[in-house]
Design an enzyme around this catalytic site. Sequence first.
Site, PDB file in Angstrom:
ATOM      1  N   ASN A  10      -6.594  -4.870   2.209  1.00 32.42           N
ATOM      2  CA  ASN A  10      -5.159  -4.901   2.495  1.00 32.42           C
ATOM      3  C   ASN A  10      -4.927  -3.856   3.591  1.00 32.42           C
ATOM      4  O   ASN A  10      -4.990  -2.662   3.323  1.00 32.42           O
ATOM      5  CB  ASN A  10      -4.367  -4.558   1.227  1.00 32.42           C
ATOM      6  CG  ASN A  10      -2.872  -4.405   1.509  1.00 32.42           C
ATOM      7  OD1 ASN A  10      -2.397  -4.707   2.606  1.00 32.42           O
ATOM      8  ND2 ASN A  10      -2.136  -3.926   0.519  1.00 32.42           N
ATOM      9  N   LYS A  12      -2.280  -3.161   5.149  1.00 33.99           N
ATOM     10  CA  LYS A  12      -0.927  -2.562   5.130  1.00 33.99           C
ATOM     11  C   LYS A  12      -0.358  -2.536   6.561  1.00 33.99           C
ATOM     12  O   LYS A  12      -0.644  -3.427   7.336  1.00 33.99           O
ATOM     13  CB  LYS A  12      -0.976  -1.192   4.460  1.00 33.99           C
ATOM     14  CG  LYS A  12      -1.706  -1.247   3.099  1.00 33.99           C
ATOM     15  CD  LYS A  12      -1.501  -0.059   2.230  1.00 33.99           C
ATOM     16  CE  LYS A  12      -2.196  -0.293   0.889  1.00 33.99           C
ATOM     17  NZ  LYS A  12      -1.989   0.787  -0.059  1.00 33.99           N
ATOM     18  N   HIS A  95       3.051  -6.620  -3.988  1.00 37.04           N
ATOM     19  CA  HIS A  95       2.382  -5.314  -3.921  1.00 37.04           C
ATOM     20  C   HIS A  95       3.381  -4.230  -4.347  1.00 37.04           C
ATOM     21  O   HIS A  95       4.572  -4.347  -4.067  1.00 37.04           O
ATOM     22  CB  HIS A  95       1.869  -5.057  -2.500  1.00 37.04           C
ATOM     23  CG  HIS A  95       0.960  -3.874  -2.435  1.00 37.04           C
ATOM     24  ND1 HIS A  95       1.428  -2.587  -2.386  1.00 37.04           N
ATOM     25  CD2 HIS A  95      -0.396  -3.781  -2.451  1.00 37.04           C
ATOM     26  CE1 HIS A  95       0.395  -1.749  -2.368  1.00 37.04           C
ATOM     27  NE2 HIS A  95      -0.720  -2.448  -2.407  1.00 37.04           N
ATOM     28  N   GLU A  97       4.055  -1.509  -3.114  1.00 40.16           N
ATOM     29  CA  GLU A  97       4.823  -0.976  -1.973  1.00 40.16           C
ATOM     30  C   GLU A  97       5.980  -1.912  -1.607  1.00 40.16           C
ATOM     31  O   GLU A  97       7.042  -1.460  -1.191  1.00 40.16           O
ATOM     32  CB  GLU A  97       3.882  -0.742  -0.780  1.00 40.16           C
ATOM     33  CG  GLU A  97       2.970   0.459  -1.037  1.00 40.16           C
ATOM     34  CD  GLU A  97       1.607   0.386  -0.361  1.00 40.16           C
ATOM     35  OE1 GLU A  97       1.424  -0.419   0.576  1.00 40.16           O
ATOM     36  OE2 GLU A  97       0.716   1.156  -0.784  1.00 40.16           O
ATOM     37  N   GLU A 167      -3.374  -2.906  -9.833  1.00 40.50           N
ATOM     38  CA  GLU A 167      -3.371  -1.699  -9.015  1.00 40.50           C
ATOM     39  C   GLU A 167      -2.468  -0.631  -9.640  1.00 40.50           C
ATOM     40  O   GLU A 167      -1.241  -0.668  -9.450  1.00 40.50           O
ATOM     41  CB  GLU A 167      -2.850  -2.011  -7.611  1.00 40.50           C
ATOM     42  CG  GLU A 167      -3.671  -3.029  -6.856  1.00 40.50           C
ATOM     43  CD  GLU A 167      -3.474  -2.903  -5.359  1.00 40.50           C
ATOM     44  OE1 GLU A 167      -4.467  -2.692  -4.669  1.00 40.50           O
ATOM     45  OE2 GLU A 167      -2.321  -2.994  -4.877  1.00 40.50           O
ATOM     46  N   GLY A 173      -3.867   5.007  -2.649  1.00 41.84           N
ATOM     47  CA  GLY A 173      -3.800   5.932  -1.524  1.00 41.84           C
ATOM     48  C   GLY A 173      -3.893   7.398  -1.917  1.00 41.84           C
ATOM     49  O   GLY A 173      -3.611   8.287  -1.115  1.00 41.84           O
ATOM     50  N   SER A 213      -7.686   3.201  -4.450  1.00 32.56           N
ATOM     51  CA  SER A 213      -8.715   4.158  -4.025  1.00 32.56           C
ATOM     52  C   SER A 213     -10.148   3.667  -4.255  1.00 32.56           C
ATOM     53  O   SER A 213     -11.041   4.458  -4.546  1.00 32.56           O
ATOM     54  CB  SER A 213      -8.501   5.516  -4.699  1.00 32.56           C
ATOM     55  OG  SER A 213      -7.248   6.066  -4.309  1.00 32.56           O
TER      56      SER A 213
END
Length: 250
Positions: A10, A12, A95, A97, A167, A173, A213
């Site tokens: 991904n 991003k 996601h 985010e 996730e 991250g 991660s």
Amino acid sequence: MSRKKIIAGNWKMNMTPSEAVKLIETLKPLVKNEEVDVVFCVPAIDIIPAVEAAKGTNICIGAENMYFEEKGAYTGEISPGMLVDAGVKYVIIGHSERREYFAETDETVNKKVLKALEHNLTPIICCGESLTQREQGITIDWIRQQIKIAFLNVTADQAKTTVIAYEPIWAIGTGKVATTEQAQEVCGAIRACIGEIYDQATAAAIRIQYGGSVSASSAPELFAQPDIDGGLVGGASLKPDFGAIVNYNK
Ligand code: 13P
């Protein structure tokens, strides 16, 4: 029943179109692995050059998002038909985010999943708990709720073709990867939940990724777990390390 592993990057909001082409050229020889489905989910503007750059390789191109309507007055959005026409095979849906910064909800995730399936796009459906939820011991309840709403009105045959990405938000991250036991526990619970919604055959067919991660060093142990069928990789997918992750079994 053996499930083929699926390892997706991904990207991003990283890589301009010309950088995208260069990165694919660099990674192309490194991500060859017949035993794994390899997907690069890239920013919308990179899709067309990325599809071109990945031609003749084992890399499939995915999108990071899409809208749930066919067409019309939705300024700035991208439709499933546009993705399919551009050569996209996969699309990340929901996601964390997108949920955090762009107000996506379990309900919009469900609409997007249904629309993607209607267009034969494979949705990579994201779920995951916050640190507070984990600390309060409500991880499994939370994930089950996300899954149950995401799969509303999805048939068993459709569900079998989808991919779920677990996730944990606190692992994204942060360099703080979930332990193998934590990741397996939740992926196992997701599979059990799919078994309850549908049946054992559907639960056995669906592929469940871990994301958060993931690195070349953590991938082999994570991907060896019985209910973890690969990974959704952020930061490390932009580097040659992604080749080592895809070849975790070599
Ligand atoms: P990182 O691998 O950078 O933690 O990102 C995970 C992720 O959000 C993939 O979708």
